[in-house]
Design an enzyme around this catalytic site. Structure first.
Site, PDB file in Angstrom:
ATOM      1  N   SER A   4      11.708   5.473 -16.304  1.00 38.26           N
ATOM      2  CA  SER A   4      11.438   6.021 -14.797  1.00 38.26           C
ATOM      3  C   SER A   4      10.780   7.516 -14.985  1.00 38.26           C
ATOM      4  O   SER A   4       9.663   7.452 -15.790  1.00 38.26           O
ATOM      5  CB  SER A   4      12.935   6.254 -14.103  1.00 38.26           C
ATOM      6  OG  SER A   4      12.372   6.814 -12.602  1.00 38.26           O
ATOM      7  N   HIS A  31       9.318   2.616 -13.231  1.00 39.15           N
ATOM      8  CA  HIS A  31       9.447   2.892 -11.838  1.00 39.15           C
ATOM      9  C   HIS A  31       8.054   3.227 -11.248  1.00 39.15           C
ATOM     10  O   HIS A  31       7.799   3.082  -9.998  1.00 39.15           O
ATOM     11  CB  HIS A  31      10.512   3.777 -11.449  1.00 39.15           C
ATOM     12  CG  HIS A  31      11.942   3.172 -11.741  1.00 39.15           C
ATOM     13  ND1 HIS A  31      12.917   3.782 -11.874  1.00 39.15           N
ATOM     14  CD2 HIS A  31      12.264   1.755 -11.949  1.00 39.15           C
ATOM     15  CE1 HIS A  31      14.031   3.011 -11.870  1.00 39.15           C
ATOM     16  NE2 HIS A  31      13.549   1.609 -11.860  1.00 39.15           N
ATOM     17  N   ASP A 121      19.380   2.786 -12.515  1.00 39.40           N
ATOM     18  CA  ASP A 121      18.901   1.548 -12.739  1.00 39.40           C
ATOM     19  C   ASP A 121      18.930   1.283 -14.185  1.00 39.40           C
ATOM     20  O   ASP A 121      18.626   2.022 -15.146  1.00 39.40           O
ATOM     21  CB  ASP A 121      17.324   1.624 -12.203  1.00 39.40           C
ATOM     22  CG  ASP A 121      16.683   0.261 -12.128  1.00 39.40           C
ATOM     23  OD1 ASP A 121      17.670  -0.746 -12.135  1.00 39.40           O
ATOM     24  OD2 ASP A 121      15.573  -0.120 -12.274  1.00 39.40           O
TER      25      ASP A 121
END
Length: 347
Positions: A4, A31, A121
């Site tokens: 991310s 992401h 995540d």
């Protein structure tokens, strides 16, 4: 591999070290993969060909495939499935769907890597890979620009390797050194298990596993079911939106902020309307009504001022409080010492 915030730099370091004859396919969820130039950026750092994954693409050794914008990247049999299925952990693409589908299809053949990022995540996906007998690698939080995602991953699983990004590529080469290049085939049992891997195959009448909670889904407003995966607390609605605890807290915080902006707009519109009504009453000689409207206008403007102060003057305070409240006390203290090294950016 999943990453991310801070992930582009970490991914560049990993792919730079990968063997040109790598006997495996590399699949990446970032992401911030809305950047159309991402394959070019990583391609410049790697000997391997890097490209956005294509729906139905057959997996083979030496590929580096990136989840395209707004699509989950999952595996079914020996090919790629791109899906606009429900967001998971507020993201699409999300890391968990890739890791979980890879664990179902390839089991112990999977190596899952978590790199720099915020929130959680990928943690549930690592749990699935661990249970399937695969290898879990996590970037050292001290090496990550944003250590929260690696830290959450390490709290979820007993990682096989915790390494700086510079060393992860070489570790992958070592793990794959004795792997023979062969077509990626699965047993009948594995093929059967992958039939549930496609995010689009959702039964709207199905009731999620777990216990009904008192919470509602930030995405669709539906009821959330609460369940545990390993030591992770998860929330899922019957339309398929799924959240880890930290991601749910973040989504709720966004919902609070959006509600406050709507309230601010509504109060300002009402203040403008009653101001006009006061002027109209004055023109018509209805002075008592004009005074009442003026008083209401002042009250509405004061309420709007207070809400605007919360939103504009200290927008991060509420978010920090909500996110910290969802973490164990010990982790709150650690996170306060692990602030991002760079300026605040979007996830």
């Amino acid at each position: 591999m999943g990453a991310s915030a801070g992930g582009i730099d970490a991914l560049s370091k990993v792919v730079r070290s990968l063997d040109p004859e790598l006997p495996a396919a590399v699949l990446i969820v970032l992401h911030t993969s809305a950047y159309s130039a991402l394959p070019t950026i990583l391609g410049r750092a790697s000997y391997l060909k890097v490209e956005h994954a294509r729906d139905g693409q057959v997996l083979g050794p030496g590929q580096v495939l990136i989840a395209p914008p707004d699509r989950h990247l999952v595996l079914h049999d020996a090919h790629v499935v791109l899906s606009r299925g429900p967001k998971q952990n507020n993201m699409r693409p999300a890391i968990d769907p890739l890791f979980k589908s890879a664990a179902r299809v390839y089991g112990p053949q999977v190596i899952a890597v978590i790199l720099s990022g915020t929130l959680d995540d990928g943690s549930a996906g690592l749990v699935a890979v661990e249970h399937a007998g695969g290898v879990c690698i996590v970037q050292s939080p001290r090496d990550a620009a944003y250590p929260e995602m690696p830290s959450n991953a390490l709290a979820a699983v007993k990682a096989d390797h915790v390494l700086p990004a510079e060393a992860i590529g070489q570790k992958l080469n070592e793990l794959l050194a004795h792997t023979k290049v062969a077509p990626m085939k699965k047993s009948n049992r594995q093929r059967q298990s992958t039939r549930t891997a496609e995010p689009d195959k959702i039964d709207p009448e199905a009731i999620p596993k777990g216990e009904v909670s008192t919470l509602t889904c930030p995405e669709c407003g539906g009821t959330l079911w609460e369940r545990r995966e390993g030591n992770l607390l998860r929330f899922v609605c019957h339309t398929g939106h799924e959240f880890a605890a930290g991601s749910l807290a973040d989504a709720q915080n966004n919902g609070v902020e959006n509600a406050l902006w709507v309230a601010l707009r509504t109060l300002k519109e009402r203040a403008m309307f009653v101001s006009r009504m006061a002027a109209e009453a004055g023109r018509n000689g209805r002075h008592h009504t004009q005074v009442r409207y003026k008083a209401e206008e002042r009250e509405l403007k004061e309420r709007a001022r207070l809400i605007q102060k919360v939103l504009v003057d200290a927008p991060s305070v509420a978010g920090t409080a909500i996110n910290q409240a969802s973490q164990p006390r010990g982790k709150r203290a650690r996170n306060s010492r692990n602030k991002p090294k760079h300026a605040k950016t979007s996830r």
